[in-house]
Scaffold this active site. Structure first.
Site, short mmCIF file in Angstrom:
data_model
loop_
_atom_site.label_atom_id
_atom_site.label_comp_id
_atom_site.label_asym_id
_atom_site.label_seq_id
_atom_site.Cartn_x
_atom_site.Cartn_y
_atom_site.Cartn_z
N HIS A 182 0.85 -1.21 0.00
CA HIS A 182 0.00 0.00 0.00
C HIS A 182 0.89 1.26 0.00
CE1 HIS A 182 -3.25 2.67 1.13
NE2 HIS A 182 -4.11 1.69 1.31
N GLU A 208 -0.60 1.12 -5.53
CA GLU A 208 -0.37 -0.09 -4.74
C GLU A 208 -0.34 -1.34 -5.63
OE1 GLU A 208 -3.58 -0.08 -1.86
OE2 GLU A 208 -3.68 2.09 -2.00
O1 TA6 Z 1 -6.08 1.07 -0.85
C1 TA6 Z 1 -7.10 1.99 -0.75
C2 TA6 Z 1 -7.82 1.81 0.56
O2 TA6 Z 1 -8.31 0.51 0.67
C3 TA6 Z 1 -8.92 2.88 0.64
O3 TA6 Z 1 -10.20 2.35 0.46
C4 TA6 Z 1 -8.66 3.59 1.94
O4 TA6 Z 1 -9.54 3.31 2.93
C5 TA6 Z 1 -7.21 3.25 2.23
O5 TA6 Z 1 -6.93 2.02 1.65
C6 TA6 Z 1 -6.69 3.36 3.64
O6 TA6 Z 1 -7.07 2.30 4.45
P1 TA6 Z 1 -6.68 2.29 5.98
O7 TA6 Z 1 -7.27 1.03 6.55
O8 TA6 Z 1 -5.19 2.31 6.08
O9 TA6 Z 1 -7.28 3.54 6.59
#
Ligand code: TA6
Length: 315
Positions: A168, A272
């Protein structure tokens, strides 16, 4: 771990006393990775410029995952299953392998500095995800300052299991309105802002003027993120990871995220490398490998003029 006189691996206490490993390469670039989450929180080039975004409000305190850097999403991406969002690997404390295997013979290991981090499920983890595995993450800093993450996940259980996965990565950008992403044009994507319905991207490079949260499917092995103001291009090369998520929360959603500054959305972009649409299944004894390689190069790379592969080869 590898340490010689010119390159180094150092283990120190970071924020809130959490242990971190710093990799330094002879030309001056560096990487920091916390054992908490096997979370890369810093990647600096030879000039000492930070290339990853970490929120000024990030909370370095378990069980809260660190906001920014490179969280590992495993064994579940987002809420696509019964586990907490993005799985539990990002909020477990990993171990350092003091005696890691050598690089395969086809890899030139000269001037590479690396650390291997290991995660195995605890009894408590097995209650929420009843599958034994061994996860080895190799974090490598290459001689040109490239950051390579290689995940090897082995099924050490007596039955198959299935997972989804993402690196991520939060890239640091000068101003999101000055950024464009190349490599995802005309591809199909699932739109997280529209119940993950499937759409097809238009033909131009992707630019940003509002919230975005898309899972691009069957993406090429190279994606470029061009930052015009900084005159810098990030090149993402990936292997074993067919999908690519692009996320920026923009202003409204940013305000709703407690560990994220209201205006910080301007200075970050998540791209990502992921395996989401087709979850990975491992039979007993099988191993999966997923690799992401990041380079930051001066933006003499412009659309169509230079193949990102050539940039990589010349760097
Ligand atoms: O990768 C995108 C995502 O899944 C979004 O939907 C957003 O919520 C982000 O990740 C962050 O997630 P987190 O659980 O780290 O707040």
């Amino acid at each position: 771990m590898s340490t010689t006189e010119n390159k180094s691996v150092e283990i120190t206490k970071g924020i809130n006393g959490l242990e971190k490993v710093t990799l330094r390469e002879i030309h001056g670039s560096s990487v920091e990775v916390y054992l908490y989450g096997a979370h890369v929180t810093s990647w600096k080039n030879e000039q000492g410029e930070e290339l990853l975004f970490v929120s000024s409000k990030a909370i370095f305190k378990p069980p809260k995952p660190i906001r920014g850097g490179i969280p590992i999403c495993f064994p579940q991406f987002s809420n696509l299953g019964p586990l907490e969002a993005h799985g539990f690997a990002r909020n477990r404390v990993w171990a350092i392998d003091p005696d890691p295997p050598a690089f395969p013979p086809n890899v030139n290991a000269t001037n590479r500095v690396f650390v291997d981090l290991l995660l195995k499920p605890t009894e408590e983890d097995l209650k929420i995800w009843p599958h034994s595995f061994e996860y080895r993450l190799r974090v490598t800093l290459g001689p040109a300052g490239d950051l390579m993450l290689t995940s090897r996940i082995r099924n050490t259980d007596g039955k198959p299991f299935t997972f989804t996965f993402a690196y991520h990565t939060y890239f640091s950008v000068s101003d999101i309105s000055e950024v464009r992403v190349e490599g995802l044009e005309t591809l199909d994507y699932l739109d997280n802002l529209k119940n993950r319905e499937r759409y097809t991207e238009q033909g131009d490079a992707i630019t940003f003027e509002s919230e975005i949260d898309k899972i691009y499917l069957s993406t090429p092995t190279k994606i470029a993120i061009l930052d015009h103001e900084k005159k810098r291009t990030f090149v993402v090369r990936k292997d074993g990871l067919p999908d690519a998520v692009v996320w920026n929360p923009w202003d409204k959603r940013a305000k709703a995220i407690a560990d994220f500054g209201d205006d910080e959305y301007r200075h970050m972009l998540c791209v990502e490398a992921a395996a989401i649409e087709k979850p990975i299944t491992l039979k007993p004894g099988e191993e999966w490998k997923g690799r992401q390689e990041l380079s930051a190069v001066p933006s003499s790379y412009f659309s169509g003029q230079l193949d990102p592969n050539k940039v990589l080869q010349s760097s």
